[in-house]
Write an enzyme that holds these catalytic residues in place. Structure first.
Site, PDB file in Angstrom:
ATOM      1  N   ASP A   1      99.154  48.311  85.034  1.00 23.65           N
ATOM      2  CA  ASP A   1     100.177  48.140  86.068  1.00 23.65           C
ATOM      3  C   ASP A   1      99.463  48.181  87.407  1.00 23.65           C
ATOM      4  O   ASP A   1      98.754  49.141  87.704  1.00 23.65           O
ATOM      5  CB  ASP A   1     101.199  49.279  85.930  1.00 23.65           C
ATOM      6  CG  ASP A   1     102.455  49.041  86.744  1.00 23.65           C
ATOM      7  OD1 ASP A   1     102.376  48.395  87.801  1.00 23.65           O
ATOM      8  OD2 ASP A   1     103.519  49.553  86.333  1.00 23.65           O
TER       9      ASP A   1
ATOM     10  N   ASP B   1     104.379  44.494  92.871  1.00 20.33           N
ATOM     11  CA  ASP B   1     104.223  45.450  91.775  1.00 20.33           C
ATOM     12  C   ASP B   1     104.362  44.648  90.485  1.00 20.33           C
ATOM     13  O   ASP B   1     105.390  43.994  90.268  1.00 20.33           O
ATOM     14  CB  ASP B   1     105.342  46.503  91.930  1.00 20.33           C
ATOM     15  CG  ASP B   1     105.286  47.627  90.919  1.00 20.33           C
ATOM     16  OD1 ASP B   1     104.364  47.646  90.085  1.00 20.33           O
ATOM     17  OD2 ASP B   1     106.184  48.491  90.976  1.00 20.33           O
TER      18      ASP B   1
ATOM     19  N   HIS C   1     113.110  48.946  90.400  1.00 25.41           N
ATOM     20  CA  HIS C   1     113.411  49.644  91.653  1.00 25.41           C
ATOM     21  C   HIS C   1     113.350  48.702  92.844  1.00 25.41           C
ATOM     22  O   HIS C   1     112.641  47.698  92.806  1.00 25.41           O
ATOM     23  CB  HIS C   1     112.380  50.762  91.849  1.00 25.41           C
ATOM     24  CG  HIS C   1     110.964  50.313  91.582  1.00 25.41           C
ATOM     25  ND1 HIS C   1     110.132  49.883  92.568  1.00 25.41           N
ATOM     26  CD2 HIS C   1     110.262  50.188  90.425  1.00 25.41           C
ATOM     27  CE1 HIS C   1     108.976  49.516  92.038  1.00 25.41           C
ATOM     28  NE2 HIS C   1     109.021  49.682  90.727  1.00 25.41           N
TER      29      HIS C   1
ATOM     30  N   HIS D   1     109.510  53.169  95.574  1.00 27.05           N
ATOM     31  CA  HIS D   1     110.852  53.376  95.020  1.00 27.05           C
ATOM     32  C   HIS D   1     111.806  53.590  96.192  1.00 27.05           C
ATOM     33  O   HIS D   1     111.911  54.673  96.720  1.00 27.05           O
ATOM     34  CB  HIS D   1     110.869  54.546  94.034  1.00 27.05           C
ATOM     35  CG  HIS D   1     110.136  54.223  92.769  1.00 27.05           C
ATOM     36  ND1 HIS D   1     110.781  53.818  91.624  1.00 27.05           N
ATOM     37  CD2 HIS D   1     108.824  54.199  92.480  1.00 27.05           C
ATOM     38  CE1 HIS D   1     109.871  53.562  90.684  1.00 27.05           C
ATOM     39  NE2 HIS D   1     108.677  53.798  91.180  1.00 27.05           N
TER      40      HIS D   1
ATOM     41  N   GLU E   1     111.150  45.955  85.436  1.00 29.09           N
ATOM     42  CA  GLU E   1     110.093  46.325  84.494  1.00 29.09           C
ATOM     43  C   GLU E   1     110.617  46.881  83.183  1.00 29.09           C
ATOM     44  O   GLU E   1     110.753  48.086  83.026  1.00 29.09           O
ATOM     45  CB  GLU E   1     109.087  47.282  85.136  1.00 29.09           C
ATOM     46  CG  GLU E   1     109.679  48.471  85.888  1.00 29.09           C
ATOM     47  CD  GLU E   1     108.579  49.275  86.608  1.00 29.09           C
ATOM     48  OE1 GLU E   1     107.551  49.548  85.992  1.00 29.09           O
ATOM     49  OE2 GLU E   1     108.786  49.610  87.782  1.00 29.09           O
TER      50      GLU E   1
END
Ligand code: MN
Ligand code: MN
Length: 298
Positions: free
Chosen positions: A82, A93, A153, A161, A186
């Site tokens: 990740d 992300d 998020h 977040h 995710e």
């Protein structure tokens, strides 16, 4: 909303992720993986939004390498890599699961398919709970289980977040996607022997600044300033401070700052039945017709 920076960060993140996907990591240590992947991000002129996570098998998330971490990838391992890229704090992300044992291909495919189905339904106004339903339905149809207490998020500048969650299961209520926000989606998938939940583990090797309030310890305050100047409020790892502090001292100072609540430590997240977990992740910005998936291959 700095759409252009989100897109530039996303392009870099997608390039690096595809290199990660194609590479054979068997026999490499997690330290080598983290250093190489973070190097690929910096080489492209961006910064890391957080330490690269290399979470193996039943560890779902939040493991990054310790300095010289000797843990080595085996041919039966399922590794979630990740990675986060940031440009002026605007974050991409994204994650990929690598595995070299065909018996786990289905699990990896399930996470990828859930993510693809989620991405294809995104547009302004779509309810997060409906995305969760699509993810859950897709995963169950492929014969697996979603992890219910992990979620996507919203993102904001220097904030991973940012307050909104995109669930991996159907849930009541929730919010609707706004075109003035970036989000990460995710899906995490485990086997039917899994509990479908994660718990906190003992290991904590990802940290983030909580408060810039001085501690009255001169060296600890110097580390606080270093963290703020280099990582802002974004997560960091011990690996990222041992060039400037000797490792033992860095650890002691970090523990001191954690005790003072100036720094927080994130525990690794482990599947409750210790079953293997796969993950896939994209960052996107919704619009009226669909979405700009910033981490999609161009
Ligand atoms: Mn991620
Ligand atoms: Mn994420």
């Amino acid at each position: 909303m700095q759409t252009e920076e989100y897109i530039r960060a996303g392009k870099i993140a997608s390039e690096v992720r595809e290199r990660v996907r194609d590479k054979n990591w068997i026999g490499k240590t997690v330290y080598e993986i983290c250093e190489e992947v973070e190097g690929e991000i910096k080489k492209r002129g961006a910064k890391c939004a957080f330490p690269v996570n290399t979470s193996i098998n039943e560890i779902a998330a939040h493991y990054t390498a310790e300095p010289n971490d000797p843990i080595t990838i085996k041919d039966t391992d399922l590794v979630k890599i990740d990675l986060g890229v940031q440009i002026n704090g605007y974050i991409a992300d994204t994650a990929v699961t690598v595995c070299y044992d065909a018996q786990f291909d289905g699990l990896v495919q399930s996470a990828e398919e859930a993510l693809a189905n989620a991405m294809s339904m995104i547009k302004t106004g779509v309810k997060a709970s409906d995305i969760g339903r699509t993810i859950e339905t897709t995963i169950k149809k492929t014969g697996f289980k979603p992890i219910a207490n992990l979620s996507g998020h919203s993102l904001d500048q220097y904030t991973i977040h940012a307050g909104r969650s995109i669930p991996n299961i159907w849930s009541i209520g929730g919010f609707s996607l706004s075109e003035n926000s970036a989000y990460a989606c995710e899906p995490f998938v485990t086997t039917n022997d899994g509990g479908g939940f994660v718990r906190n583990g003992q290991t904590k090797n990802i940290f983030a600044l909580n408060s810039r309030k001085k501690t009255k310890n001169e060296e600890a305050d110097r580390l606080l300033d270093f963290i703020w100047n280099n990582f802002n409020m974004l997560p960091f790892a011990l690996r990222w401070i041992v060039n400037d502090w000797e490792e033992k001292q860095a650890k002691d100072l970090l523990n001191f700052l954690i005790k003072k609540k100036a720094v927080q430590a994130y525990p690794v997240l482990i599947e409750v039945n210790e079953q293997k977990v796969a993950q896939a992740e994209h960052t996107f910005i919704p619009n009226e017709d669909g979405a700009t998936v910033t981490t999609r291959i161009q």
